[in-house]
Design an enzyme around this catalytic site. Structure first.
Site, short mmCIF file in Angstrom:
data_model
loop_
_atom_site.label_atom_id
_atom_site.label_comp_id
_atom_site.label_asym_id
_atom_site.label_seq_id
_atom_site.Cartn_x
_atom_site.Cartn_y
_atom_site.Cartn_z
N ASP A 98 -40.74 0.05 -58.60
CA ASP A 98 -39.38 -0.14 -59.07
C ASP A 98 -39.44 -0.76 -60.47
O ASP A 98 -40.12 -0.25 -61.34
CB ASP A 98 -38.59 -0.98 -58.07
CG ASP A 98 -37.13 -1.21 -58.45
OD1 ASP A 98 -36.32 -0.28 -58.28
OD2 ASP A 98 -36.81 -2.30 -58.95
N HIS A 298 -36.99 4.78 -51.40
CA HIS A 298 -37.36 4.02 -52.59
C HIS A 298 -38.40 2.94 -52.32
O HIS A 298 -39.19 2.61 -53.19
CB HIS A 298 -36.11 3.38 -53.19
CG HIS A 298 -36.36 2.64 -54.47
ND1 HIS A 298 -36.80 3.27 -55.61
CD2 HIS A 298 -36.27 1.32 -54.79
CE1 HIS A 298 -36.95 2.39 -56.58
NE2 HIS A 298 -36.63 1.20 -56.10
#
Length: 319
Positions: A98, A298
């Site tokens: 991320d 994610h």
């Protein structure tokens, strides 16, 4: 595996550390902590590596400056250089997820003498645009498409931060659920927010913990963010235009060290960053893999801990 604080040239950082051997740094993203890497820390330490995962600037147990402007990519890369030095090492492989991925990519871009290889999870390297700073560009693109605002634009002011700070448990539960691969596709966040709503308001009030997240793990995250708040983590987003202004000297520069990128098939971030996956090999000239993990969202290292650990160890073994 031990958690301890380490004073570096730039910060006092809380880190999780295990193992001995070549150094590997694991950099978390938003809204995460070093604890997101526990499975990889254990696997890599057992495989013969010294593994260190820090709470990054403004997160968890790491102390740092409060000013928004002290959260640029140059500060974050500097923190990792200082961490390597404080650990008594001269080189490391750097892995980021991320927001940690742009930090890792820029560690390799700016200091290849220290960061001998790089792996990015979920967010590909995004080269600096020569057309101007990113926030105005994001606003123009989403306005033309009628998509509302990308959450990154909304994070430029305090509105969403106030909502996150007011109920960290709900904020974290919704974020982890909305970007998880197991969440129904029509319920995942796209990252785009209609006028008059906040990011959290676009996520179902019925959001639950993802399958991989125990009640105890969520409680660890909630305790950390309840204590520190979301101001500094969101300051990373508020420095995006400043990053652009400060990095003209790397315009056109490429990453030359060995690189790996992996992404979840169902990662919502691909809605707005996925276009850079296709050109990653043009900018990371020694790209050794670009796997897409089926069904994953994610939170790769937490959703698919064994597969991510295996891919990273395979990459490390080939260096």
């Amino acid at each position: 595996m031990k958690t301890h604080s380490l004073k570096t040239a730039t910060l006092t950082q809380q880190v999780i550390e295990a193992g001995s051997g070549p150094l590997v740094l694991l950099i978390h993203g938003f809204p995460e902590l070093s604890i997101s890497w526990r499975a990889q820390i254990q696997a890599m330490a057992q495989a013969g590596y010294r593994v260190v995962a820090p709470d990054m600037r403004g997160y968890g147990g790491t102390l740092g400056p409060q000013r928004t402007e002290d959260h640029t990519l140059l500060h974050l890369v500097g923190d990792m250089v200082a961490l390597v030095q404080a650990l008594g090492e001269t080189q490391a492989v750097v892995v980021g997820h991320d927001w940690g991925a742009p930090v890792a990519w820029h560690c390799a871009l700016l200091r290849p003498d220290i960061f001998r290889a790089v792996a990015g999870l979920s967010v590909p390297f995004q080269p600096r645009s020569d057309k101007g700073p990113p926030i105005a560009a994001m606003k123009a693109i989403t306005a033309r498409a009628g998509l509302g605002d990308l959450y990154i634009v909304r994070f430029q002011d305090m509105t969403d931060q106030i909502e996150f700070d007011g109920d960290p448990e709900t904020a974290l539960r919704k974020m982890f659920w909305a970007y998880d691969g197991a969440t129904p596709a029509d319920a995942r966040s796209t990252g785009f927010i209609p006028p008059g709503r906040s990011l959290l308001q676009t996520v179902s009030d019925g959001a639950t913990r993802p399958p991989w997240m125990s009640e105890a793990l969520l409680a660890e995250y909630v305790a950390a963010f309840a204590a520190r708040g979301f101001k500094q983590p969101m300051d990373w987003y508020r420095c995006l235009d400043r990053n652009w202004a400060l990095t003209g000297f790397v315009q056109g520069q490429k990453i030359t060290v060995p690189a790996l990128f992996m992404v979840g098939e169902n990662d919502p971030v691909r809605h707005y960053a996925g276009r850079h996956e296709a050109t990653l090999g043009d900018w990371a000239t020694d790209l050794r893999g670009n796997p897409v993990i089926p069904g994953a969202g994610h939170w790769l290292q937490q959703e698919r801990p064994d597969q991510v650990s295996w891919l990273l160890l395979e990459f490390l073994a080939g260096l």
